[in-house]
Enzyme design. Structure first.
Site, short mmCIF file in Angstrom:
data_model
loop_
_atom_site.label_atom_id
_atom_site.label_comp_id
_atom_site.label_asym_id
_atom_site.label_seq_id
_atom_site.Cartn_x
_atom_site.Cartn_y
_atom_site.Cartn_z
N CYS A 13 56.67 -19.88 20.91
CA CYS A 13 56.82 -18.46 21.22
C CYS A 13 55.41 -17.87 21.32
O CYS A 13 54.43 -18.61 21.37
CB CYS A 13 57.68 -17.74 20.19
SG CYS A 13 56.99 -17.72 18.52
N ARG A 19 59.90 -16.03 16.20
CA ARG A 19 60.98 -16.80 16.79
C ARG A 19 60.85 -18.31 16.62
O ARG A 19 61.80 -18.98 16.21
CB ARG A 19 61.10 -16.46 18.29
CG ARG A 19 61.51 -15.03 18.53
CD ARG A 19 61.27 -14.60 19.97
NE ARG A 19 59.85 -14.55 20.27
CZ ARG A 19 59.33 -14.32 21.47
NH1 ARG A 19 60.17 -14.17 22.50
NH2 ARG A 19 58.04 -14.25 21.65
N ASP A 131 61.61 -10.99 21.88
CA ASP A 131 60.63 -10.89 20.81
C ASP A 131 61.01 -9.75 19.86
O ASP A 131 61.08 -8.59 20.27
CB ASP A 131 59.27 -10.59 21.48
CG ASP A 131 58.14 -10.67 20.49
OD1 ASP A 131 58.40 -10.77 19.28
OD2 ASP A 131 56.98 -10.64 20.94
P1 4NP Z 1 56.77 -14.28 18.04
O1 4NP Z 1 56.54 -12.71 17.82
O2 4NP Z 1 56.20 -14.62 19.39
O3 4NP Z 1 58.26 -14.42 18.01
O4 4NP Z 1 56.07 -14.98 16.91
C1 4NP Z 1 55.25 -12.12 17.91
C2 4NP Z 1 54.41 -12.18 16.84
C3 4NP Z 1 53.17 -11.58 16.90
C4 4NP Z 1 52.78 -10.94 18.04
C5 4NP Z 1 53.62 -10.89 19.13
C6 4NP Z 1 54.87 -11.49 19.07
N1 4NP Z 1 51.52 -10.29 18.09
O5 4NP Z 1 51.25 -9.61 19.10
O6 4NP Z 1 50.73 -10.41 17.15
#
Ligand code: 4NP
Length: 160
Positions: A13, A19, A131
Site C-alpha cells: 500500500c 492497509r 486508504d
Molecule cells: P496506507 O495508509 O497506505 O494504508 O498505509 C497511509 C499511511 C500513511 C500515509 C498515507 C497513507 N501518509 O501519507 O503518511
C-alpha cells in the site's frame, strides 16, 4: 515457490502502516487457522519510506484488536529485489499499481503484480481497498472487512 515450497505474497500500500500490514496480519492468521502456515510466506511493504521501522497506525492496530488480529509488523519500503523474492505482489488500489510499475525492474516483473480486487468474493463490485488514513473509525473497519474477504479468496485461489 521458494526452497521450502512456500508461496510468497507481498502486500503493498502507500505507507505500509494501515492497509498492507492489516492484510499481512489477516492472511497469516487465517492461513494458520486452516493449518496452512507452512505453505505461505507473507510480508508487506509501502510505496513510500516515510514510516520505515514504525508499527502500524494506532487506529488500525486497535481495529485489528477489535476484530481478533494482531497487526504488529514494522513498516518498510518496497525494493526492486522484492520482485525476485515474491511470487505475488498484491496492491490495494490504482495508485499503488502505477507506483509499483515505476519501480518494477522489468516489464515482465509486472506479471507478478495483482490487484487485491481479484480476490474479493462478497465485495465483487469494490475496485480497491480505499486508504483509511484520513478517514474515520468506520473507514478502518471497512478496510478490515474488505481485507478479510480478500484473504479468504487468496487462500482459496493461491494456497489450496
Ligand atoms: P496506507 O495508509 O497506505 O494504508 O498505509 C497511509 C499511511 C500513511 C500515509 C498515507 C497513507 N501518509 O501519507 O503518511
Amino acid at each position: 515457490m521458494d526452497l521450502f515450497n512456500k508461496t510468497s505474497i507481498l502486500f503493498v500500500c502507500l505507507g505500509n502502516i494501515c492497509r498492507s500490514p492489516a492484510a499481512e496480519g489477516i492472511l497469516k492468521q487465517k492461513a494458520a487457522q486452516k493449518g496452512l502456515e507452512n505453505n505461505v510466506f507473507v510480508d508487506s511493504a509501502g510505496i513510500g519510506a516515510w514510516h520505515t521501522g514504525q508499527l502500524p497506525d494506532m487506529r488500525m492496530r486497535r481495529c485489528g484488536e477489535k476484530n481478533g488480529y494482531d497487526f504488529s509488523s514494522k513498516a518498510r519500503q518496497i525494493k526492486r529485489k522484492d520482485f525476485e523474492r515474491f511470487d505475488y505482489i498484491i496492491v490495494m488500489d490504482d495508485d499503488n499499481y502505477r507506483d509499483v510499475k515505476m519501480i518494477a525492474p522489468t516489464s515482465g516483473a509486472m506479471n507478478k503484480v495483482h490487484y487485491i480486487r481479484e480476490y474479493f468474493n462478497k465485495y465483487k463490485s469494490q475496485q480497491s481497498v480505499p486508504d483509511p488514513y484520513y478517514g474515520k473509525e468506520e473507514d478502518f473497519q471497512f478496510a478490515v472487512d474488505l481485507l478479510e474477504d480478500a484473504c479468504e479468496g487468496i487462500i482459496q485461489q493461491l494456497l489450496i
